[in-house]
Design a protein around this motif. Structure first.
Motif, mmCIF file in Angstrom:
data_model
loop_
_atom_site.group_PDB
_atom_site.id
_atom_site.type_symbol
_atom_site.label_atom_id
_atom_site.label_comp_id
_atom_site.label_asym_id
_atom_site.label_seq_id
_atom_site.Cartn_x
_atom_site.Cartn_y
_atom_site.Cartn_z
ATOM 1 N N ASN A 10 0.874 -1.293 -0.014
ATOM 2 C CA ASN A 10 -0.036 0.073 -0.268
ATOM 3 C C ASN A 10 1.023 1.195 0.125
ATOM 4 O OD1 ASN A 10 -2.436 -1.350 0.179
ATOM 5 N ND2 ASN A 10 -2.465 -1.482 2.180
ATOM 6 N N PHE A 11 1.947 1.040 0.780
ATOM 7 C CA PHE A 11 2.895 2.424 0.878
ATOM 8 C C PHE A 11 3.573 2.616 -0.567
ATOM 9 C CE2 PHE A 11 7.134 4.154 1.600
ATOM 10 C CZ PHE A 11 6.673 5.199 2.226
ATOM 11 N N GLU A 12 4.219 1.595 -1.226
ATOM 12 C CA GLU A 12 4.669 1.729 -2.469
ATOM 13 C C GLU A 12 3.669 2.255 -3.511
ATOM 14 O OE1 GLU A 12 6.464 -2.086 -3.232
ATOM 15 O OE2 GLU A 12 8.055 -1.718 -1.964
ATOM 16 N N VAL A 13 2.337 1.560 -3.431
ATOM 17 C CA VAL A 13 1.463 2.248 -4.309
ATOM 18 C C VAL A 13 1.008 3.729 -4.074
ATOM 19 C CG1 VAL A 13 -1.175 2.102 -5.107
ATOM 20 C CG2 VAL A 13 0.287 0.255 -4.637
ATOM 21 N N LYS A 14 0.797 4.093 -2.786
ATOM 22 C CA LYS A 14 0.559 5.440 -2.469
ATOM 23 C C LYS A 14 1.888 6.394 -2.943
ATOM 24 C CE LYS A 14 -2.683 5.192 1.159
ATOM 25 N NZ LYS A 14 -2.838 5.466 2.384
ATOM 26 N N LEU A 15 2.993 5.858 -2.745
ATOM 27 C CA LEU A 15 4.238 6.800 -3.079
ATOM 28 C C LEU A 15 4.333 6.921 -4.713
ATOM 29 C CD1 LEU A 15 6.990 7.893 -2.053
ATOM 30 C CD2 LEU A 15 8.062 5.873 -2.328
ATOM 31 N N LYS A 16 4.070 5.741 -5.493
ATOM 32 C CA LYS A 16 4.153 5.652 -6.859
ATOM 33 C C LYS A 16 3.097 6.855 -7.510
ATOM 34 C CE LYS A 16 6.146 1.293 -7.883
ATOM 35 N NZ LYS A 16 5.937 0.089 -8.327
ATOM 36 N N GLN A 17 1.971 6.962 -6.764
ATOM 37 C CA GLN A 17 0.936 7.773 -7.226
ATOM 38 C C GLN A 17 1.193 9.353 -6.754
ATOM 39 O OE1 GLN A 17 -2.667 6.440 -5.004
ATOM 40 N NE2 GLN A 17 -3.250 4.859 -6.553
ATOM 41 N N GLU A 18 1.897 9.447 -5.825
ATOM 42 C CA GLU A 18 2.446 10.626 -5.669
ATOM 43 C C GLU A 18 3.368 11.159 -6.654
ATOM 44 O OE1 GLU A 18 1.604 13.190 -3.456
ATOM 45 O OE2 GLU A 18 -0.320 12.179 -3.150
ATOM 46 N N MET A 19 4.416 10.336 -6.792
ATOM 47 C CA MET A 19 5.416 10.547 -7.528
ATOM 48 C C MET A 19 4.957 10.797 -9.168
ATOM 49 S SD MET A 19 8.648 8.802 -6.203
ATOM 50 C CE MET A 19 9.881 9.487 -7.431
ATOM 51 N N ASN A 20 4.106 10.053 -9.369
ATOM 52 C CA ASN A 20 3.437 10.232 -10.906
ATOM 53 C C ASN A 20 2.742 11.363 -11.059
ATOM 54 O OD1 ASN A 20 4.616 7.942 -12.026
ATOM 55 N ND2 ASN A 20 2.668 6.687 -11.537
ATOM 56 N N ILE A 21 2.039 12.039 -10.082
ATOM 57 C CA ILE A 21 1.176 13.032 -10.060
ATOM 58 C C ILE A 21 2.276 14.468 -10.242
ATOM 59 C CG2 ILE A 21 -0.101 14.626 -8.755
ATOM 60 C CD1 ILE A 21 -1.424 12.402 -7.651
ATOM 61 N N THR A 22 3.415 14.375 -9.345
ATOM 62 C CA THR A 22 4.439 15.461 -9.462
ATOM 63 C C THR A 22 5.165 15.250 -10.668
ATOM 64 O OG1 THR A 22 5.967 14.125 -8.074
ATOM 65 C CG2 THR A 22 4.454 15.592 -6.961
ATOM 66 N N LYS A 23 5.491 13.944 -11.041
ATOM 67 C CA LYS A 23 6.178 13.815 -12.407
ATOM 68 C C LYS A 23 5.400 14.289 -13.677
ATOM 69 C CE LYS A 23 9.539 10.021 -13.160
ATOM 70 N NZ LYS A 23 9.742 8.693 -13.369
ATOM 71 N N ASN A 24 4.076 13.863 -13.663
ATOM 72 C CA ASN A 24 3.122 14.438 -14.496
ATOM 73 C C ASN A 24 3.005 15.980 -14.664
ATOM 74 O OD1 ASN A 24 2.602 12.060 -15.453
ATOM 75 N ND2 ASN A 24 0.631 11.697 -14.434
ATOM 76 N N LYS A 25 3.178 16.520 -13.508
ATOM 77 C CA LYS A 25 3.177 18.135 -13.475
ATOM 78 C C LYS A 25 4.463 18.528 -14.150
ATOM 79 C CE LYS A 25 0.205 18.724 -9.639
ATOM 80 N NZ LYS A 25 -0.179 19.256 -8.389
ATOM 81 N N TYR A 26 5.465 17.927 -13.666
ATOM 82 C CA TYR A 26 6.785 18.363 -14.091
ATOM 83 C C TYR A 26 6.898 18.155 -15.792
ATOM 84 C CZ TYR A 26 11.955 18.603 -14.227
ATOM 85 O OH TYR A 26 13.227 19.148 -14.596
ATOM 86 N N ASN A 27 6.727 17.155 -16.197
ATOM 87 C CA ASN A 27 6.788 16.718 -17.592
ATOM 88 C C ASN A 27 5.854 17.710 -18.508
ATOM 89 O OD1 ASN A 27 8.305 14.665 -17.321
ATOM 90 N ND2 ASN A 27 6.906 13.004 -17.273
ATOM 91 N N TYR A 28 4.582 18.023 -17.859
ATOM 92 C CA TYR A 28 3.636 18.901 -18.442
ATOM 93 C C TYR A 28 4.391 20.343 -18.561
ATOM 94 C CZ TYR A 28 -0.534 21.619 -19.502
ATOM 95 O OH TYR A 28 -1.356 22.272 -20.360
ATOM 96 N N ILE A 29 4.855 20.610 -17.653
ATOM 97 C CA ILE A 29 5.479 22.160 -17.767
ATOM 98 C C ILE A 29 7.014 21.972 -18.608
ATOM 99 C CG2 ILE A 29 7.100 23.692 -16.323
ATOM 100 C CD1 ILE A 29 5.218 22.890 -13.822
ATOM 101 N N LEU A 30 7.589 20.907 -18.650
ATOM 102 C CA LEU A 30 8.703 20.597 -19.478
ATOM 103 C C LEU A 30 8.315 20.695 -20.867
ATOM 104 C CD1 LEU A 30 11.128 18.068 -17.902
ATOM 105 C CD2 LEU A 30 11.457 20.568 -18.333
ATOM 106 N N LYS A 31 7.180 20.075 -21.396
ATOM 107 C CA LYS A 31 6.602 19.975 -22.581
ATOM 108 C C LYS A 31 6.348 21.532 -23.167
ATOM 109 C CE LYS A 31 5.077 15.359 -22.257
ATOM 110 N NZ LYS A 31 3.481 14.454 -22.303
ATOM 111 N N ILE A 32 5.695 22.058 -22.285
ATOM 112 C CA ILE A 32 5.385 23.322 -22.595
ATOM 113 C C ILE A 32 6.432 24.288 -23.036
ATOM 114 C CG2 ILE A 32 4.376 25.525 -21.884
ATOM 115 C CD1 ILE A 32 2.351 23.859 -20.335
#
Length: 200
Positions: A26-48
């Motif tokens: 459960n901890f790893e799943v939550k951690l991955k979700q949090e990292m994907n959310i921040t990673k997605n935001k970061y990737n979106y900014i990089l793409k722009i």
């Protein structure tokens, strides 16, 4: 009143409580979700940002390479002769000009060849003026192979015309010598006839 941490850790209930079996998963799943959310935001900014840089780069390169821009050509030294461009061209120009001047100085004007000589020298004068215009063109447009070749061709043509003139003058001289010999032969023959008639 704030609780002391030491007291909480001493509390056995906390020490004895065990984590569930799925806690790590459960901890790893939550951690991955949090990292994907921040990673997605970061990737979106990089793409722009990358898209913006590509657009700015393309726009500036189109502006730079388009014909609408005014380019300032740095002023260079005025080109007065072909020989002032490079040592190789100076050697070429010197060779042709020396040959042209030598051929002109060897020409001998007579009443019989004056008309022919004047016609050729007039054409050579026109070519000399054209040479000056081509040199001015080099100053205006800058160095280019087309104009340099035209200058060399001009020198070659002037020398070729002088060689043709020399050949025609030699032919004219031979023709005059042949005519003179024929006249002398006729005069000798005529004198012999008169002398023979006089004896009789």
């Amino acid at each position: 009143m704030p609780k002391d941490l030491k007291e909480l850790l001493k509390n056995e209930s906390m020490q004895t409580s065990k984590l569930s079996k799925n806690h790590r998963i459960n901890f790893e799943v939550k951690l991955k979700q949090e990292m994907n959310i921040t990673k997605n935001k970061y990737n979106y900014i990089l793409k722009i940002a990358a898209s913006f840089l590509v657009i700015v780069g393309l726009g500036s390169s189109i502006f730079y390479f388009s014909g609408n821009t005014v380019q300032k050509i740095p002023k260079t030294a005025k080109i007065e002769r072909l020989g002032s461009i490079s040592p190789e061209l100076k050697n070429i120009e010197s060779f042709y000009l020396a040959s042209i001047n030598t051929e002109i100085s060897n020409l001998k004007e007579t009443p019989k060849n004056k008309e022919l000589l004047d016609g050729y020298l007039e054409k050579i004068g026109e070519l000399t003026n054209e040479y000056k215009l081509l040199t001015n063109e080099l100053n205006i447009e800058g160095l280019n192979e087309k104009t340099i070749n035209a200058l060399i061709n001009n020198l070659q043509l002037r020398l070729k015309l002088l060689y043709q003139l020399k050949e025609q003058l030699n032919e004219l001289k031979k023709l005059n010598n042949t005519q003179n010999e024929n006249l002398q032969a006729q005069n000798s023959h005529f004198n012999i006839i008169i002398f023979n008639n006089y004896k009789c």
